[in-house]
Design an enzyme around this catalytic site. Sequence first.
Site, short mmCIF file in Angstrom:
data_model
loop_
_atom_site.label_atom_id
_atom_site.label_comp_id
_atom_site.label_asym_id
_atom_site.label_seq_id
_atom_site.Cartn_x
_atom_site.Cartn_y
_atom_site.Cartn_z
N GLU A 1 38.87 40.31 -54.00
CA GLU A 1 37.80 41.21 -54.44
C GLU A 1 38.46 42.55 -54.71
O GLU A 1 38.91 43.23 -53.80
CB GLU A 1 36.72 41.32 -53.36
CG GLU A 1 35.38 41.86 -53.88
CD GLU A 1 35.35 43.38 -53.93
OE1 GLU A 1 35.42 43.93 -55.05
OE2 GLU A 1 35.27 44.01 -52.88
N CYS B 1 34.19 50.39 -54.99
CA CYS B 1 34.76 49.64 -56.10
C CYS B 1 33.76 49.46 -57.23
O CYS B 1 34.15 49.25 -58.38
CB CYS B 1 35.27 48.29 -55.62
SG CYS B 1 34.05 47.29 -54.75
#
Length: 492
Positions: free
Chosen positions: A243, A277
């Site tokens: 991720e 993110c």
Amino acid sequence: MTLWINGDWITGQGASRVKRNPVSGEVLWQGNDADAAQVEQACRAARAAFPRWARLSLAERQVVVERFAGLLESNKAELTAIIARETGKLRWEAATEVTAMINKIAISIKAYHVRTGEQRSEMPDGAASLRHRPHGVLAVFGPYNFPGHLPNGHIVPALLAGNTIIFKPSELTPWSGEAVMRLWQQAGLPPGVLNLVQGGRETGQALSALEDLDGLLFTGRANTGYQLHRQLSGQPEKILALEMGGNNPLIIDEVADIDAAVHLTIQSAFVTAGQRCTCARRLLLKSGAQGDAFLARLVAVSQRLTPGNWDDEPQPFIGGLISEQAAQQVVTAWQQLEAMGGRTLLAPRLLQLETSLLTPGIIEMTGVAGVPDEEVFGPLLRVWRYDSFEEAILMANNTRFGLSCGLVSPEREKFDQLLLEARAGIVNWNKPLTGAASTAPFGGIGASGNHRPSAWYAADYCAWPMASLESDSLTLPATLNPGLDFSDEVVR
């Protein structure tokens, strides 16, 4: 003693490490990294603990995990302060992180049953069953921006599935990692089931290079994720979940309420000092007078955002970045964009030397060629103007990343078009890019991940499916396939 291996706190034999508050400079944590031998020791402990942990019933493993949730609740104030002081976050935001950790427990238990539980279908001559089995020993690499919540999103489903774990927190958040590990210790995890190794690059390389590792679960920067992908290439027997970050676009089309759109943009770009993110990195704004008015209002409101220390009262909207170096990297990125021809609308400023307090920056890049397709992990928003919605979608997809994408528009038809054409794992409509549902997968495509989304889907990469055809008795079929003869006649 800052490593937890096989049920014991031990001293690292690697390089010494000191963690300071990134705003005040206060020393928060001191210790030593795990060396390669201690990483191997942690792996042996996890391997030895695996058979017994995996053979426990789900209910027995769930008891320990739920006990951990209770300890998070009773230690919420203390853990909130640790995370805030170590990361530079504000108290209010660190508290939401601990709450997310608590909520993750019930979500992970439900997801285990829905996505990887047991199923049985009756057949005329027996049954077809589906079960899931743990991989074995997994490494979990934690990030610094959510040092409690994001590793928790790997660790909890992995433990529920029956795996054992070696956890390496970010070298920038060792205190948070240790604090969480001590709560797991109090929860009664058997020795070796979860092991903590502190350290930076050398420790991480030793961990990912372990031969007796069944998988690696990583959250962090794309460059590191790519290195791990290359390192584990040619090893299909190991599960790898990546991720990573994003160069995320937010499209501002027609706007009825400018202040509401500005609020959404600030939440998307500058929350957590831009250290999520999913934060908006690229603002795609429709050309024209309305876009001009929106941009002027965005700059006016953003310049009022003054970062502060974790316990300042009243609480500001943003705190410090993870380090002074990280803040300086954002300033350097802005200076490089300006040198390329970007037009600064709001200059980011370091409020004090030797701190990570950085004000937001906004720079317009319309018409500038060769802008790097890179994630600037901080409060810096780049702006491009567009003429048609089709052009906006092309601009949004013009990135190697594919994590999040958003649209502000009253028109459902445009959102439907974006859903069909966007290359992103998270596509929001009139909602901040940083918003995510706990009952949905979390992850992206391209340079943002390897198709192993976390959150609700984390259960998928923590166990492998086992299919079975079953019957409690064996009988000869009433009808045989052609060419089979079970008669009593003797063949001559």
